[in-house]
Design a protein around this motif. Structure first.
Motif, PDB file in Angstrom:
ATOM      1  N   THR A 280      22.373 -82.113  36.453  1.00  0.00           N
ATOM      2  CA  THR A 280      23.129 -83.239  37.013  1.00  0.00           C
ATOM      3  C   THR A 280      23.369 -83.036  38.504  1.00  0.00           C
ATOM      4  OG1 THR A 280      24.178 -83.535  34.872  1.00  0.00           O
ATOM      5  CG2 THR A 280      25.265 -84.565  36.753  1.00  0.00           C
ATOM      6  N   THR A 281      23.762 -81.808  38.869  1.00  0.00           N
ATOM      7  CA  THR A 281      24.044 -81.525  40.284  1.00  0.00           C
ATOM      8  C   THR A 281      22.783 -81.739  41.120  1.00  0.00           C
ATOM      9  OG1 THR A 281      25.581 -79.866  39.463  1.00  0.00           O
ATOM     10  CG2 THR A 281      25.058 -79.766  41.794  1.00  0.00           C
TER      11      THR A 281
ATOM     12  N   GLY B  69      28.420 -71.898  44.180  1.00  0.00           N
ATOM     13  CA  GLY B  69      29.665 -72.051  44.934  1.00  0.00           C
ATOM     14  C   GLY B  69      30.813 -71.778  43.977  1.00  0.00           C
TER      15      GLY B  69
ATOM     16  N   ASP C  72      31.818 -76.703  33.080  1.00  0.00           N
ATOM     17  CA  ASP C  72      32.847 -76.083  33.929  1.00  0.00           C
ATOM     18  C   ASP C  72      33.821 -75.278  33.095  1.00  0.00           C
ATOM     19  OD1 ASP C  72      32.539 -76.749  36.592  1.00  0.00           O
ATOM     20  OD2 ASP C  72      33.392 -78.749  36.337  1.00  0.00           O
TER      21      ASP C  72
HETATM   22  N1  LIG Z   1      25.630 -74.539  43.171  1.00  0.00           N
HETATM   23  C1  LIG Z   1      26.680 -74.623  42.362  1.00  0.00           C
HETATM   24  N2  LIG Z   1      27.782 -73.892  42.603  1.00  0.00           N
HETATM   25  C2  LIG Z   1      28.869 -73.952  41.770  1.00  0.00           C
HETATM   26  N3  LIG Z   1      28.923 -74.701  40.676  1.00  0.00           N
HETATM   27  C3  LIG Z   1      27.848 -75.455  40.383  1.00  0.00           C
HETATM   28  C4  LIG Z   1      26.670 -75.453  41.199  1.00  0.00           C
HETATM   29  N4  LIG Z   1      25.760 -76.286  40.642  1.00  0.00           N
HETATM   30  C5  LIG Z   1      26.336 -76.771  39.531  1.00  0.00           C
HETATM   31  N5  LIG Z   1      27.575 -76.275  39.379  1.00  0.00           N
HETATM   32  C6  LIG Z   1      28.506 -76.532  38.291  1.00  0.00           C
HETATM   33  O1  LIG Z   1      27.894 -75.971  37.128  1.00  0.00           O
HETATM   34  C7  LIG Z   1      28.130 -76.828  36.011  1.00  0.00           C
HETATM   35  C8  LIG Z   1      26.785 -77.181  35.409  1.00  0.00           C
HETATM   36  O2  LIG Z   1      26.078 -77.961  36.349  1.00  0.00           O
HETATM   37  P1  LIG Z   1      25.411 -79.317  35.898  1.00  0.00           P
HETATM   38  O3  LIG Z   1      26.364 -80.182  35.154  1.00  0.00           O
HETATM   39  O4  LIG Z   1      24.735 -79.862  37.096  1.00  0.00           O
HETATM   40  O5  LIG Z   1      24.351 -78.734  34.873  1.00  0.00           O
HETATM   41  P2  LIG Z   1      23.514 -79.530  33.769  1.00  0.00           P
HETATM   42  O6  LIG Z   1      22.269 -78.755  33.571  1.00  0.00           O
HETATM   43  O7  LIG Z   1      23.390 -80.953  34.156  1.00  0.00           O
HETATM   44  O8  LIG Z   1      24.489 -79.415  32.537  1.00  0.00           O
HETATM   45  P3  LIG Z   1      24.214 -80.064  31.069  1.00  0.00           P
HETATM   46  O9  LIG Z   1      23.107 -79.265  30.500  1.00  0.00           O
HETATM   47  O10 LIG Z   1      25.546 -79.870  30.366  1.00  0.00           O
HETATM   48  O11 LIG Z   1      23.844 -81.495  31.270  1.00  0.00           O
HETATM   49  C9  LIG Z   1      28.901 -78.016  36.529  1.00  0.00           C
HETATM   50  O12 LIG Z   1      30.248 -77.827  36.246  1.00  0.00           O
HETATM   51  C10 LIG Z   1      28.678 -78.015  38.033  1.00  0.00           C
HETATM   52  O13 LIG Z   1      29.787 -78.524  38.734  1.00  0.00           O
END
Ligand SMILES: Nc1ncnc2c1ncn2[C@@H]1O[C@H](COP(=O)(O)OP(=O)(O)OP(=O)(O)O)[C@@H](O)[C@H]1O
Length: 309
Positions: free
Chosen positions: A19-20, A225, A276
């Motif tokens: 998602t990020t 981060g 998170d």
């Molecule tokens: N570079 C970063 N530094 C710190 N926290 C991050 C970073 N990238 C992502 N996160 C945090 O890590 C968590 C997982 O990220 P994200 O939701 O993008 O993953 P995802 O693969 O989409 O998750 P899911 O598989 O549940 O859909 C989120 O809470 C996001 O805020």
């Protein structure tokens, strides 16, 4: 636009930064002057929430509505439901209704192509369509791969994902052979990397050595981060959290549906994602994710009571 590129952001492992990556890549492209549509293809709706629509159950038209219309062969305005974000990207949102669609699609004709058919109707207005996939290799991810020109695979640099990567590559290969021969792997993006640690450096190196011949592993690595993620939780209203938690932790007698609702309230109160919270508590995200979907109860409420808030 004739040359619209559709990119799936996929990895069946949870919390790898899909998602990020979708949000940041999308907004980055918009800042370059590109027209971008983001597609939330995860029933958890994290992309929709992170762009500022946390009450996604109140949205009258979502991706599920559009795909259902295609399956039922109903006349629909394919642009209905598309939201416009102030950062210059558009979004087709999702909510839990998307999960129900998988069941409905079992008997649908060309079920793998429903998302492709929908995107064909809207993508002309865009340079890029980015699809945020759910953490599974189920039908919704297959649909996203079937609809895409290419796929980007965010991989968390802290864990060597040998088995998961093999499974993902097999699925991509199968989609290429059976549904979408034009699908390409753009590359593997290392995310959440704490390069101060040996582990992240060794993992990144192993990924390059093991997969670098097969697929591109981007030189750019996204650093973690940690402070930002944890600060967000620590700033929450402690009392509200404790109250929600004590309701949740009423022991084995609690109804599974009530637990699901409480848990949902908790996440909204904290305005954090399942990933998170899982990371903060050192819990398995899929365990918390199953609670959120009403698929299981807490097995250790006492432990949750001792959460370090
Ligand atoms: N570079 C970063 N530094 C710190 N926290 C991050 C970073 N990238 C992502 N996160 C945090 O890590 C968590 C997982 O990220 P994200 O939701 O993008 O993953 P995802 O693969 O989409 O998750 P899911 O598989 O549940 O859909 C989120 O809470 C996001 O805020």
């Amino acid at each position: 636009m004739a040359n619209c590129k559709v990119i799936a952001i996929a990895n069946q492992k949870g919390g790898t930064g899909k998602t990020t990556t979708t949000v940041n890549l999308g907004i980055g492209l918009a800042r370059e002057g590109k027209k971008v549509l983001l597609v939330d293809a995860d029933p958890q709706g994290d992309l929709t929430t992170s762009l500022g629509w946390p009450e996604q159950d109140n949205l009258s038209v979502t991706l599920a509505t559009q795909l259902e219309g295609i399956v039922a062969d109903r006349e629909m305005d394919s642009h209905a439901g598309i939201l416009h974000h102030e950062e210059g990207v558009d979004l087709i949102p999702s909510n839990i209704e998307l999960a129900g669609l998988e069941v409905m699609l079992v008997n649908a004709m060309s079920r793998e192509l429903t998302l492709k058919n929908y995107l064909n109707e809207v993508k002309n207005g865009y340079d890029y369509v980015l699809i945020d996939c759910m953490p599974s290799l189920g039908m919704l991810t297959i649909k996203a791969l079937a609809a895409s020109d290419s796929v980007i695979v965010p991989v968390q640099a802290q864990y060597f994902p040998a088995k998961g990567m093999t499974q993902l590559m097999k699925t991509i290969g199968k989609v290429q052979r059976q549904i979408n021969p034009a699908l390409k792997v753009d590359g593997v993006l290392l995310t959440l990397a704490d390069m101060r640690t040996n582990l992240a450096r060794v993992t990144a190196e192993s990924i390059r050595q093991n997969y670098g011949r097969m697929v591109k592993v981007y030189q750019t690595v996204i650093p973690v981060g940690v402070k930002a993620a944890e600060k967000k939780i620590r700033e929450m209203e402690e009392e509200a959290v404790r109250q929600a938690l004590s309701e949740q932790a009423q022991g084995p007698g609690i109804e599974i549906e009530k637990l699901r609702l409480n848990f949902d309230t908790l996440l909204k109160t904290l305005s954090v994602s399942v990933s998170d919270l899982a990371r903060f508590l050192s819990y398995d995200p899929s365990y918390l994710s199953r609670i959120r979907k009403g698929q299981r109860k807490l097995s250790d409420p006492q432990n949750l009571r001792r959460m370090p808030f």
